[in-house]
Design an enzyme around this catalytic site. Sequence first.
Site, PDB file in Angstrom:
ATOM      1  N   GLU A  23      31.428  46.941  39.083  1.00 47.94           N
ATOM      2  CA  GLU A  23      33.045  46.957  38.527  1.00 47.94           C
ATOM      3  C   GLU A  23      33.171  48.638  38.392  1.00 47.94           C
ATOM      4  OE1 GLU A  23      35.801  45.457  37.547  1.00 47.94           O
ATOM      5  OE2 GLU A  23      34.596  43.683  36.822  1.00 47.94           O
ATOM      6  N   CYS A  36      35.314  39.207  37.995  1.00 43.85           N
ATOM      7  CA  CYS A  36      33.781  39.871  39.036  1.00 43.85           C
ATOM      8  C   CYS A  36      34.872  39.747  39.952  1.00 43.85           C
ATOM      9  CB  CYS A  36      32.981  39.333  38.524  1.00 43.85           C
ATOM     10  SG  CYS A  36      32.007  38.949  40.053  1.00 43.85           S
TER      11      CYS A  36
END
Length: 227
Positions: free
Chosen positions: A109, A2
């Site tokens: 992402e 992340c």
Amino acid sequence: MCGRFTVSVTLDELKQYLYDNYDIDEMNKDFDLPRYNIAPGQSIISIINDRSKNRVGLLKWGFIPGFEKDEKTSLNIINAKAETLHQKPSFITSFQNKRCIIIADGFYEWKNADGKKIPMHIQLKNKQLFPMAGLWNTFTRSDGTKIHTCTIITTEANEMMSEIHNRMPVILTEDARKIWLNPDHKDLNELNHLLKPYDTRQMESYQVSTFVNHVANDGPKCLEKIK
């Protein structure tokens, strides 16, 4: 992993969320909101429990372990794997004693497709804020000043995320976040069981522009859907 996330709500919406979910009715400062492209090295909205109540504040995203001697050469770890927290000297003390929650309403992402990296925004289907599991630590500089840093814990991807990346941040359920914030809970096996992939049925994702690739870009354009 992340490496970027969003808190795309107004300050008033954050205040209401904190009051409703964490019994926090006061903040020491007003946060700069909304944010559409939060990156490592920046100060991020975090919640800790001081044994009497929950408190909200800012922690620098980039964990500095307690054994580090020099802030400039430290690792500044942005993510920690849930599966190995209990094994890593960098995290074991914070895992037991300095757990935090990092507030977000989505994260980015990059999906690999035909040799290209496609930015995706991932959020809950209800579009609400959610708690990501984190660890924090205080680093004392040589001049005696202190810096409070944190890292976001990741776990294996759920079914939806596996099509984008093999890791995802740990999003805590309501019951799990209460245990996670409670400093009296020190059983590492019990705590580790909280760090599971979130229910894939409650999540969704969509493609966004490469505008988000640049950390300096922070505006609603980061969240615009690419059809």
